[in-house]
Design a protein around this motif. Sequence first.
Motif, mmCIF file in Angstrom:
data_model
loop_
_atom_site.group_PDB
_atom_site.id
_atom_site.type_symbol
_atom_site.label_atom_id
_atom_site.label_comp_id
_atom_site.label_asym_id
_atom_site.label_seq_id
_atom_site.Cartn_x
_atom_site.Cartn_y
_atom_site.Cartn_z
ATOM 1 N N GLY A 158 0.813 -1.209 0.000
ATOM 2 C CA GLY A 158 0.000 0.000 0.000
ATOM 3 C C GLY A 158 0.845 1.255 0.000
ATOM 4 O O GLY A 158 0.532 2.232 -0.700
ATOM 5 N N SER A 159 1.925 1.253 0.763
ATOM 6 C CA SER A 159 2.803 2.425 0.803
ATOM 7 C C SER A 159 3.540 2.608 -0.521
ATOM 8 O O SER A 159 3.707 3.740 -0.998
ATOM 9 N N LEU A 160 3.984 1.514 -1.123
ATOM 10 C CA LEU A 160 4.657 1.623 -2.426
ATOM 11 C C LEU A 160 3.694 2.097 -3.501
ATOM 12 O O LEU A 160 4.066 2.908 -4.365
ATOM 13 N N CYS A 161 2.464 1.611 -3.480
ATOM 14 C CA CYS A 161 1.475 2.073 -4.456
ATOM 15 C C CYS A 161 1.152 3.551 -4.253
ATOM 16 O O CYS A 161 1.003 4.306 -5.221
ATOM 17 N N ALA A 162 1.058 3.977 -2.988
ATOM 18 C CA ALA A 162 0.817 5.389 -2.716
ATOM 19 C C ALA A 162 1.972 6.245 -3.214
ATOM 20 O O ALA A 162 1.766 7.350 -3.741
ATOM 21 N N LEU A 163 3.199 5.744 -3.083
ATOM 22 C CA LEU A 163 4.361 6.471 -3.585
ATOM 23 C C LEU A 163 4.322 6.605 -5.100
ATOM 24 O O LEU A 163 4.690 7.644 -5.658
ATOM 25 N N ALA A 164 3.858 5.560 -5.772
ATOM 26 C CA ALA A 164 3.804 5.602 -7.234
ATOM 27 C C ALA A 164 2.659 6.473 -7.745
ATOM 28 O O ALA A 164 2.809 7.185 -8.742
ATOM 29 N N VAL A 165 1.514 6.436 -7.073
ATOM 30 C CA VAL A 165 0.326 7.146 -7.552
ATOM 31 C C VAL A 165 0.300 8.587 -7.059
ATOM 32 O O VAL A 165 -0.008 9.513 -7.820
ATOM 33 N N TRP A 169 1.636 12.938 -1.503
ATOM 34 C CA TRP A 169 0.874 12.538 -0.328
ATOM 35 C C TRP A 169 1.613 11.489 0.492
ATOM 36 O O TRP A 169 1.521 11.469 1.720
ATOM 37 N N ALA A 170 2.346 10.613 -0.167
ATOM 38 C CA ALA A 170 3.007 9.495 0.511
ATOM 39 C C ALA A 170 4.327 9.875 1.155
ATOM 40 O O ALA A 170 4.816 9.148 2.023
ATOM 41 N N LEU A 171 4.922 10.993 0.753
ATOM 42 C CA LEU A 171 6.215 11.404 1.277
ATOM 43 C C LEU A 171 6.045 12.506 2.309
ATOM 44 O O LEU A 171 5.049 13.233 2.308
ATOM 45 N N ALA A 172 7.036 12.637 3.177
ATOM 46 C CA ALA A 172 7.034 13.682 4.192
ATOM 47 C C ALA A 172 8.365 14.410 4.150
ATOM 48 O O ALA A 172 9.427 13.779 4.237
ATOM 49 N N ALA A 173 8.310 15.735 3.974
ATOM 50 C CA ALA A 173 9.526 16.533 4.060
ATOM 51 C C ALA A 173 10.040 16.502 5.488
ATOM 52 O O ALA A 173 9.275 16.652 6.440
ATOM 53 N N SER A 174 11.335 16.291 5.648
ATOM 54 C CA SER A 174 11.875 16.075 6.986
ATOM 55 C C SER A 174 13.318 16.539 7.068
ATOM 56 O O SER A 174 14.101 16.333 6.132
ATOM 57 N N VAL A 190 6.121 7.897 4.171
ATOM 58 C CA VAL A 190 5.146 7.708 5.245
ATOM 59 C C VAL A 190 4.123 6.656 4.850
ATOM 60 O O VAL A 190 3.704 5.833 5.652
ATOM 61 N N GLY A 191 3.718 6.674 3.576
ATOM 62 C CA GLY A 191 2.796 5.675 3.060
ATOM 63 C C GLY A 191 1.457 5.692 3.767
ATOM 64 O O GLY A 191 0.890 6.743 4.046
ATOM 65 N N VAL A 192 0.954 4.511 4.076
ATOM 66 C CA VAL A 192 -0.366 4.386 4.685
ATOM 67 C C VAL A 192 -0.257 4.295 6.213
ATOM 68 O O VAL A 192 -1.037 3.594 6.865
ATOM 69 N N THR A 193 0.716 5.010 6.783
ATOM 70 C CA THR A 193 0.808 5.160 8.229
ATOM 71 C C THR A 193 0.821 6.651 8.533
ATOM 72 O O THR A 193 0.499 7.469 7.676
ATOM 73 N N LEU A 233 13.177 3.210 2.252
ATOM 74 C CA LEU A 233 12.584 4.509 1.938
ATOM 75 C C LEU A 233 12.061 5.230 3.171
ATOM 76 O O LEU A 233 11.990 6.454 3.196
ATOM 77 N N ALA A 234 11.684 4.485 4.217
ATOM 78 C CA ALA A 234 11.214 5.135 5.440
ATOM 79 C C ALA A 234 12.347 5.836 6.182
ATOM 80 O O ALA A 234 12.104 6.783 6.946
ATOM 81 N N GLN A 235 13.578 5.387 5.985
ATOM 82 C CA GLN A 235 14.769 6.016 6.560
ATOM 83 C C GLN A 235 14.663 6.178 8.075
ATOM 84 O O GLN A 235 14.938 7.241 8.628
ATOM 85 N N SER A 236 14.248 5.122 8.728
ATOM 86 C CA SER A 236 14.177 5.120 10.192
ATOM 87 C C SER A 236 15.387 4.381 10.741
ATOM 88 O O SER A 236 15.590 3.198 10.448
ATOM 89 N N ARG A 237 16.172 5.056 11.530
ATOM 90 C CA ARG A 237 17.349 4.410 12.109
ATOM 91 C C ARG A 237 16.941 3.318 13.085
ATOM 92 O O ARG A 237 17.625 2.293 13.208
#
Length: 462
Positions: A158-165, A169-174, A190-193, A233-237
Amino acid sequence: MRHSAITVAPRLAAVAVWAVGLGPAFFAVVLSPRGPADSGAPADWGLPTAQEGPAAWQLQVGMGYLLATVALLVGVLLFALAGPRRPAGPVGAAVAAAALGMYAGPVLSALFGGHGGAGDWRLYLAPLTVAALYAAPRIRPAAMMRRVRAMLRVYTWGSLCALAVAPGWALAASPIVNFRLPGLGSSRLVGVTTHPILLGVIASAALAVELAPLYRSRLWPLHAGAAAAVLVLAQSRTAWLAAPLGLLLLYRRGAHHRIHPLLRRLLVLGIAVCGAVLVPALVTGAGQVLSDREVSTLHGRTAVWDMAMSAFRSDVLLGYGPTLFTDRSSPVQAVYSHAHSQLHQTLATSGLVGAAGLLLFAAAVVVAAARGAAAGAGLPWALTAVTVATCVTEAPLRGVDFSPFLLLVLVLVSVLLAWSPAAGAAGDGPPLRGAAPDRPRHSPAVLRQSTDAPPTPAKLAR
């Protein structure tokens, strides 16, 4: 009524588990105020930029989902009391009892402490889920694995599909971007979370579940690749630390020999190619990360740890209470949503009473993981490692709201109950492709008879 409970309880339990498992995705998509990412807007600690709050109809839909989920969980408990069930054994009972004891800490602090908060429904969602999981009729490990994998794939695919479509909306500036990946810049998935860290932790658990050599389909490398992509892609340490710890404990009793040699070579080649692509970003980003002040302060976590300990010292026995992170007059002053450490979270909100429950739950999980590790190909240990690693910088066991952390607890408890000794005593039928073979259950005499050489003509004549 007894016959009705036998037929209805499993179906009701399945619907309830799905409602809890898909709850975080539902609230992130329907209720979470999120707008397209604006490259000119200031980044807010990895959170999506909110254009406006949820509308009235969204709040009503969210309340309806909550009430329906609670009704389903209560229904599972009622039908379980009315009909027979296969016990999970002392190990499974210990896990459920310890989890309920851990979640009872904030409730006791709210009831007998000085700051209230016992009326918050979020305190009861996690213990109600654990109680329903334990009371529900036991399902076979194969069915449990299919259900868990399907839930986790909702978040990875779901998160990968949101990134493609809808990438905006699926990304967060950080400002917390470990490595500027090509095409993403200073954004994280961020995807569907509702947060990149939550998505990263779920991806870590999904990767362990997909790679576990248990009841897998032929497409398991594809699903594992999706989980790995989301993890990167979530880049969470935190998630990057949890994932390898879980995978190191995954393969046991020669499980790696069940992987086709060609697939092993392709996996090694894929890792090498991905490493070569990411080397420039790793080299340039490593120096920035190591020289950043975030390393010494763990991205500001030491500040909230000091606040949490100040709240703990105000009432050593019961802590400040569950309103610590919502009350603006508390030591945290509503600056943080949680303590970014499960130990600090427990001490601050429920004191030594909650810490005792946390230690009991940790001990019960370790015992259950050790007892079920052989039958579960190390998956109980892997999910335990992912959870423990997450507890260092997050508070996944606080169990409030429809958070992906609640999904992590659901997956962990489901796996521990499915492979508890009493639950698997009746067998599980023939495993699917790639499943760990069952141990022989024949007596030594039968085994000796089956391995004897065939009788010779002389023996037959006698």
